[in-house]
Design a protein around this motif. Sequence first.
Motif, short mmCIF file in Angstrom:
data_model
loop_
_atom_site.label_atom_id
_atom_site.label_comp_id
_atom_site.label_asym_id
_atom_site.label_seq_id
_atom_site.Cartn_x
_atom_site.Cartn_y
_atom_site.Cartn_z
N ARG A 48 8.10 6.13 8.27
CA ARG A 48 6.88 6.91 8.11
C ARG A 48 6.04 6.76 9.36
N PRO A 49 5.18 7.75 9.62
CA PRO A 49 4.35 7.64 10.82
C PRO A 49 3.36 6.48 10.69
N ARG A 82 7.72 0.26 9.34
CA ARG A 82 8.27 1.62 9.33
C ARG A 82 8.25 2.20 7.92
N PHE A 83 8.61 1.38 6.96
CA PHE A 83 8.70 1.84 5.58
C PHE A 83 7.32 2.15 5.01
N ARG A 84 6.34 1.33 5.38
CA ARG A 84 5.01 1.46 4.79
C ARG A 84 4.04 2.26 5.66
N GLU A 303 19.24 -7.77 6.52
CA GLU A 303 18.41 -7.82 5.33
C GLU A 303 17.39 -8.95 5.42
N THR A 304 16.22 -8.68 4.95
CA THR A 304 15.02 -9.53 4.86
C THR A 304 14.32 -9.74 6.20
N PHE A 305 14.95 -9.38 7.30
CA PHE A 305 14.28 -9.53 8.59
C PHE A 305 13.65 -8.18 8.96
N ASP A 306 12.44 -7.97 8.45
CA ASP A 306 11.83 -6.66 8.57
C ASP A 306 10.52 -6.71 9.35
N ASP A 307 10.29 -7.77 10.09
CA ASP A 307 9.07 -7.92 10.88
C ASP A 307 9.23 -7.19 12.22
N ASP A 308 8.10 -6.88 12.87
CA ASP A 308 8.17 -6.37 14.23
C ASP A 308 8.90 -7.41 15.10
N VAL B 196 3.88 -9.65 -3.45
CA VAL B 196 5.29 -9.77 -3.08
C VAL B 196 5.60 -8.86 -1.89
N VAL B 197 5.04 -7.66 -1.94
CA VAL B 197 5.34 -6.67 -0.92
C VAL B 197 4.69 -7.03 0.41
N GLU B 198 3.44 -7.44 0.33
CA GLU B 198 2.70 -7.72 1.55
C GLU B 198 2.78 -9.20 1.88
#
Lengths: 325, 225
Positions: A48-49, A82-84, A303-308, B196-198
């Motif tokens: 998402r933008p 990116r997702f949020r 998976e689970t590594f979703d940080d910048d 959980v999400v944040e």
Amino acid sequence: MPESHTVSAGPADGRAGGPGGPGPVPPPLSGAWAPVPVGDPAADFEPRPPGGPLYRPDTVHDGWSTDAVTVRLASVRGNAHRFRGRPREDDVAVAVHAPTRTVVFAVADGVSAAEQPQVGAALACRGAVDDLLAQLESGQAAIDWKHVVDSAAYQLVARVAGTGGPALAASKEAERRYATTLVAGAVQVREHGVLSLALVQAGDSGAWLLHRGSGHYEPLLATKFSAGDAVISSAVTPLPRVPSPVVATTALLPPGAVLLVGTDGFGDALGDGTGAVGRLFHDHLSTPPPARGLAHLLDFSRETFDDDRTLLAIWPRHLLPGTTP
Amino acid sequence: MPENRGNLLPVYVLADESGSMGPYIDDLNDGLRSLHTTLLAEPMAAAKVRFSVLGFADDVVVRIALADLRQENELPRLSARGTTSYLAAFSALLDRLPGDVGTLKGEGYQVHRPAVFFMSDGLPNTYEDWRSAHRKLTDRSVTKAAPNIISCGIGEADAGTMLDVATDRNFAFVSVPGSDIGQSIAGFFGSLTRSVVESGRSLASGDAQLIVDRPEGFTMAIDVI
């Protein structure tokens, strides 16, 4: 004059043909754009933008060489952002002070709990690099590292207070809005071409020497994995808080190593470097990849590594392919 | 340290299944189902959670343990039964937590401090000393993986007890008397989902001092943004 460095990496593009006319149509790059999977890859989705008033590109990358070092950097937005639809909160800056042949740099990770962490990260990086350049330009005998960290921290405060006088209230407001980690440093050319490095840290971003032969990652700074606790902590002490005292970590940058400076989006996934992520980067950073190649590599999917993730890499030119010793 | 496969947050729902929960148990089950659905739509968050549901009354029944909710078709249902033994609830958690954290670490994960969502409608059994077990569970010098406990008082729950159960005053909630209990539970699960999400980082001060004085020769980084 800076020496250029030619490298070849990434998918062959199949271009043939010359200036005389169109060549054959390149073959399709099927799958070449997909993120590099490591273990179980993350779910695939369209980003998402990023929200917010400032333009923050998803990915930045850069790269060049001086006569002494080759520099590559990349900063990529994490899958969670990116997702949020949130902007990349990491940032990085690097510059050369030509008269002293010194490369100065900063890597920052805005703290998500702050209101505009991406602004804090950008301010801290520019503030640190600007101050390092100013100190080198002044001709002073040694870098005042406390001044570097103070200057980066005060950038956040000044953003709140304008150019007016100091105020504790502005500092507290700056922490609420712009809190960010910082690693700032310099690589300097000493006598006989020996390279030395110095680093300062606020928060939990990290730095390593990757020994290119053995693949060993030698941590140069403390990170959240240093403590050996039962559980990991998400708490961090960022700018505008300044560590007391500010102590610079110094080391030599040997020809067989590459200096890596990265945020925890990279460091968490790397761990102690003995796993798949460590092997991936050892395999691909033994010699400098193209800057866009580093960005692709850094955007690996696990998976689970979703940080910048942000990574700056500096190779001594000595012993690199294509370099005259 | 072995390979770091990921950073996980163990989440425990510690739900009161005592007889007096009868009027609310459907709402609780709906809340759990809603949480499951929400997390499935948040694959990034769901991947980072291992979810356990422990129902307590006279004893504790483990309804689901360390589940990856992406792999579950539906969550188990809670049912009202027996008395309200907080002692059994906290003792069960004390028994489970170190082993659960060890299991996840053994699989190569780094583990965040566990989060416990404690839901109860009322007063615990008066003849039991649940506070000792609670103290042992939440003392980080005794239990290395001592959890953060968020308490949610449902119905006529005593606010003081909910404050004592929560590990931070800001982690205690009670539903307003006369309000829609279903709404309260939905709101509670909403906050659970968000937390959980944040899973971003929190601010700590450590030993560092806020900068207040302008460094000598300071100039604004005018090219920033």
